[in-house]
Design a protein around this motif. Structure first.
Motif, PDB file in Angstrom:
ATOM      1  N   ARG A   1      37.510  37.871  25.599  1.00 45.98           N
ATOM      2  CA  ARG A   1      38.266  38.645  24.620  1.00 45.98           C
ATOM      3  C   ARG A   1      37.677  40.045  24.489  1.00 45.98           C
ATOM      4  NH1 ARG A   1      41.729  37.247  20.309  1.00 45.98           N
ATOM      5  NH2 ARG A   1      41.305  35.038  20.514  1.00 45.98           N
TER       6      ARG A   1
ATOM      7  N   TYR B   1      42.061  42.374  13.214  1.00 38.25           N
ATOM      8  CA  TYR B   1      41.293  41.974  14.402  1.00 38.25           C
ATOM      9  C   TYR B   1      40.629  40.598  14.259  1.00 38.25           C
ATOM     10  CZ  TYR B   1      38.143  41.952  18.332  1.00 38.25           C
ATOM     11  OH  TYR B   1      37.487  41.585  19.477  1.00 38.25           O
TER      12      TYR B   1
ATOM     13  N   MET C   1      32.230  39.903  14.981  1.00 38.93           N
ATOM     14  CA  MET C   1      33.374  39.104  14.550  1.00 38.93           C
ATOM     15  C   MET C   1      33.631  37.945  15.502  1.00 38.93           C
ATOM     16  SD  MET C   1      35.980  41.961  12.963  1.00 38.93           S
ATOM     17  CE  MET C   1      35.691  43.335  14.033  1.00 38.93           C
ATOM     18  N   GLY C   2      32.594  37.535  16.184  1.00 41.82           N
ATOM     19  CA  GLY C   2      32.689  36.332  16.999  1.00 41.82           C
ATOM     20  C   GLY C   2      33.502  36.493  18.271  1.00 41.82           C
ATOM     21  N   THR C   3      33.592  37.720  18.784  1.00 44.14           N
ATOM     22  CA  THR C   3      34.368  37.953  19.998  1.00 44.14           C
ATOM     23  C   THR C   3      33.586  37.480  21.225  1.00 44.14           C
ATOM     24  OG1 THR C   3      35.207  39.930  18.927  1.00 44.14           O
ATOM     25  CG2 THR C   3      35.659  39.692  21.275  1.00 44.14           C
TER      26      THR C   3
ATOM     27  N   ARG D   1      42.725  33.265  15.480  1.00 44.99           N
ATOM     28  CA  ARG D   1      44.019  32.717  15.913  1.00 44.99           C
ATOM     29  C   ARG D   1      44.943  32.389  14.740  1.00 44.99           C
ATOM     30  NH1 ARG D   1      43.392  32.089  21.255  1.00 44.99           N
ATOM     31  NH2 ARG D   1      41.299  31.646  21.990  1.00 44.99           N
TER      32      ARG D   1
ATOM     33  N   GLU E   1      42.953  37.779  14.454  1.00 43.33           N
ATOM     34  CA  GLU E   1      43.378  37.462  15.815  1.00 43.33           C
ATOM     35  C   GLU E   1      42.344  36.582  16.498  1.00 43.33           C
ATOM     36  OE1 GLU E   1      44.587  40.887  18.165  1.00 43.33           O
ATOM     37  OE2 GLU E   1      45.557  41.753  16.413  1.00 43.33           O
ATOM     38  N   VAL E   2      41.065  36.933  16.293  1.00 48.23           N
ATOM     39  CA  VAL E   2      39.995  36.112  16.866  1.00 48.23           C
ATOM     40  C   VAL E   2      40.085  34.695  16.302  1.00 48.23           C
ATOM     41  CG1 VAL E   2      37.488  35.815  17.068  1.00 48.23           C
ATOM     42  CG2 VAL E   2      38.475  38.106  17.178  1.00 48.23           C
TER      43      VAL E   2
ATOM     44  N   TYR F   1      40.187  42.939  24.731  1.00 48.62           N
ATOM     45  CA  TYR F   1      40.518  43.575  23.455  1.00 48.62           C
ATOM     46  C   TYR F   1      39.733  44.847  23.188  1.00 48.62           C
ATOM     47  CZ  TYR F   1      43.467  39.867  21.554  1.00 48.62           C
ATOM     48  OH  TYR F   1      44.493  38.994  21.320  1.00 48.62           O
TER      49      TYR F   1
END
Lengths: 291, 273
Positions: free
Chosen positions: B181, A111, B175-177, A117, A114-115, B185
């Motif tokens: 996103r 995960y 996690m910086g989302t 990239r 993905e964040v 996600y």
């Protein structure tokens, strides 16, 4: 210890956090000081454990360092840079695992990548490395509901390690697993820590766990949460449950921290609104949009 | 919904023939028993007006002749087109609207009272209104299906979006989302099972409303055919179309339930995340 010994990684200065809680009797909002004048300098590669009674602001502190909550006062710097929000240079591991149930083990671990990239092929190589590290090879395609509590926690650890944060924030990560699994997990964390040399802040209720794992144990007092004392744990590394628990120094350190937590000269906490559950609710970090 | 099967002896060889026939038996026994009971009761003339209660064999005969003459397929085609059109337009409106209402709290709170009023209106009571607006053609029938279907998917989507585990949101945030996103996600996948349940109910509802709409004002379709034969006392033909409706509704639900089971294997109601 690493070659970077002595280099300051995290600087916490005069942190202060307040919640407003409705008094059950008077129905008025009251200030509840969760954290007061909390200052700590953490060197790179150090394992810090934080112990203290319920409601001493341990979890609050982690949320602030993670960038999920803003403190009402004071500042945090990581590598000299002020923390203003969450970022992939810190990894948070929670008691409830918080794995994404619709993602299998591999996809959970990927995960953060993905964040970030990271390209797909590279992601797979990295996730495999950390799945192997936490000893879950062969379970890549399993979903969280097919795993035991201990395995889920290992996935959570792999997920936090995979995007390679320099700082790991662990909020009572082993509180929900049984005693046997807990000891295995502690040994594994010690092994992973030795391998990766992360800077770790580990919150726990257990004095024994803190002494076993940490280089320094921060003992806190409740209401408001302040540092009572920082105890240096001089036990030699590498450490393992089996060896550490029988050493004389271990017993002395556990006893010393126990006494610090129970010393009577601390003003007794005023009973009232600051119950655990209330703090947890106030603690909830959510974008207002979701609620 | 990961059911844990109790395995008595995993080393014992399973007789596939036995397993399959057992499954078929359980799936059909009660239905078969009902049909046989019906046949016997009708043949023994155990009812007061035997003309209204033809034996099952006669009903299937009528069904076969309808199929042979092509009426059945024509009616079925027209009805399916109406209900599928209404169903998909309903989803196209309900899912995006539900996501918006669920995600933007203020917007949702503002809109909620109106939604509550609308959803509590009996759908069929609105049919005359739709006929008034859109005439007696296809549009009014499809739009009443859209309306009826809308609410189940909409409300399920809203509650799906709102019931996302805050711990998951916290983990993603750490996690910086970012917001976009987070929505794609975390919120969307977490809401999907809820949305799908709404879709499944909506599918069944679309058939129910279709039939009623066709009975109230149409010149084609299985609902109309049933109504027509009833008015002309062609009772076996009437029952034949009722059977068609039953098969249609059950079949649709069966297919969607299977898709649900396969798609959401990660879902486990008993465990936590």
């Amino acid at each position: 210890m690493s070659v970077n010994e002595g280099k300051e990684k995290i600087a916490l200065r005069n942190l202060r956090q307040i919640y407003y809680i409705r008094n059950q009797q008077t129905k008025r909002l009251e200030e509840f000081v969760a954290l007061e004048d909390f200052s700590l300098s953490i060197e790179e590669g150090t394992f810090i454990a934080i112990v203290g009674p319920s409601g001493c602001g341990k979890s609050t502190l982690l949320d602030i360092v993670a960038g999920l909550t803003r403190s009402k006062g004071g500042s945090i710097e990581i590598d000299g840079e002020k923390v203003t929000g969450p970022s992939l240079n810190r990894g948070l591991i929670m008691q409830g695992y918080a794995l994404f149930p619709w993602r299998n083990v591999r996809k959970n671990v990927e995960y953060g990548l993905e964040v970030k990239r990271v390209p797909k092929a590279e992601r797979k190589a990295i996730s495999q490395k950390y799945i192997d590290l936490v000893d879950l090879s062969g379970f890549e395609e399993r979903y969280p509901n097919e795993l035991s509590g201990g395995m889920r926690q290992r996935v959570a650890i792999a997920r936090a390690l995979a995007y390679d944060p320099q700082v790991l924030l662990m909020d009572e990560p082993f509180a929900a697993v049984d005693a046997q699994t807990r000891e295995t997990m502690q040994d594994e964390l010690l092994r992973i820590y030795a391998k990766t040399e992360k800077t770790i802040i580990f919150v726990t209720h257990s004095i024994e766990e803190a002494v076993l794992l940490a280089d320094r144990v921060v003992v806190m007092t409740p209401r408001p949460g302040r540092i009572r004392e920082v105890v240096d744990i001089t036990l030699p590394r590498p450490r393992f449950n089996a060896d550490v628990r029988v050493s004389a120094d271990y017993g002395v350190l556990v006893q010393r921290i126990w006494e610090l937590l129970h010393e009577p000269d601390v003003a007794p906490a005023p009973a009232g609104p600051g119950e655990d559950g209330v703090i947890d609710i106030a603690d909830e970090i959510l974008p207002s949009a979701v609620l | 919904m990961a059911k844990k099967e109790i395995i008595k002896d995993p080393t014992a060889k399973k007789n596939i023939f036995l397993v399959v026939s057992r499954r078929v038996f359980f799936a059909s026994a009660s239905i078969l028993a009902f049909l046989i009971l019906w046949e016997v009761a009708a043949r023994l003339k155990l009812v007061s007006v035997p003309a209204f209660f033809p034996p099952i064999s006669k009903i299937f005969g009528a069904l076969a002749s309808e199929a042979e003459k092509g009426y059945l397929w024509k009616n079925l085609f027209i009805s399916l087109r109406r209900s599928l059109l209404g169903f998909f337009i309903g989803l196209l409106v309900a899912i995006p609207l539900g996501l918006l209402v669920g995600w933007f709290k203020t917007f949702g709170d503002l809109l909620n009272p109106l939604l509550q009023v609308f959803r509590n209106l009996p759908t069929l009571a609105l049919l005359p209104v739709f006929v008034m607006f859109f005439g007696i053609g296809e549009v009014s029938k499809v739009s009443v299906i859209v309306w009826g279907v809308l609410w189940y998917t909409l409300l399920n989507t809203i509650s799906g979006v709102r019931s996302v585990d805050p711990q998951l949101v916290k983990a993603a945030r750490s996690m910086g989302t970012g917001n976009l996103r987070l929505f794609g996600y975390v919120v969307l996948p977490a809401a999907l099972p809820f949305i799908f349940t709404g879709v499944r109910i909506s599918a069944t509802v679309s058939i129910l409303i279709l039939i009623a709409a066709e009975m109230m004002g149409a010149s084609t379709g299985i609902g109309y055919a049933m109504f027509f034969y009833q008015a002309n006392f062609l009772i076996p033909e009437m029952f034949a179309y009722i059977i068609v409706m039953a098969v249609l509704g059950t079949g649709l639900n069966f297919i969607l339930e299977h898709i649900e089971k396969i798609s959401f294997r990660w879902r486990d109601d008993a465990g936590t995340t």
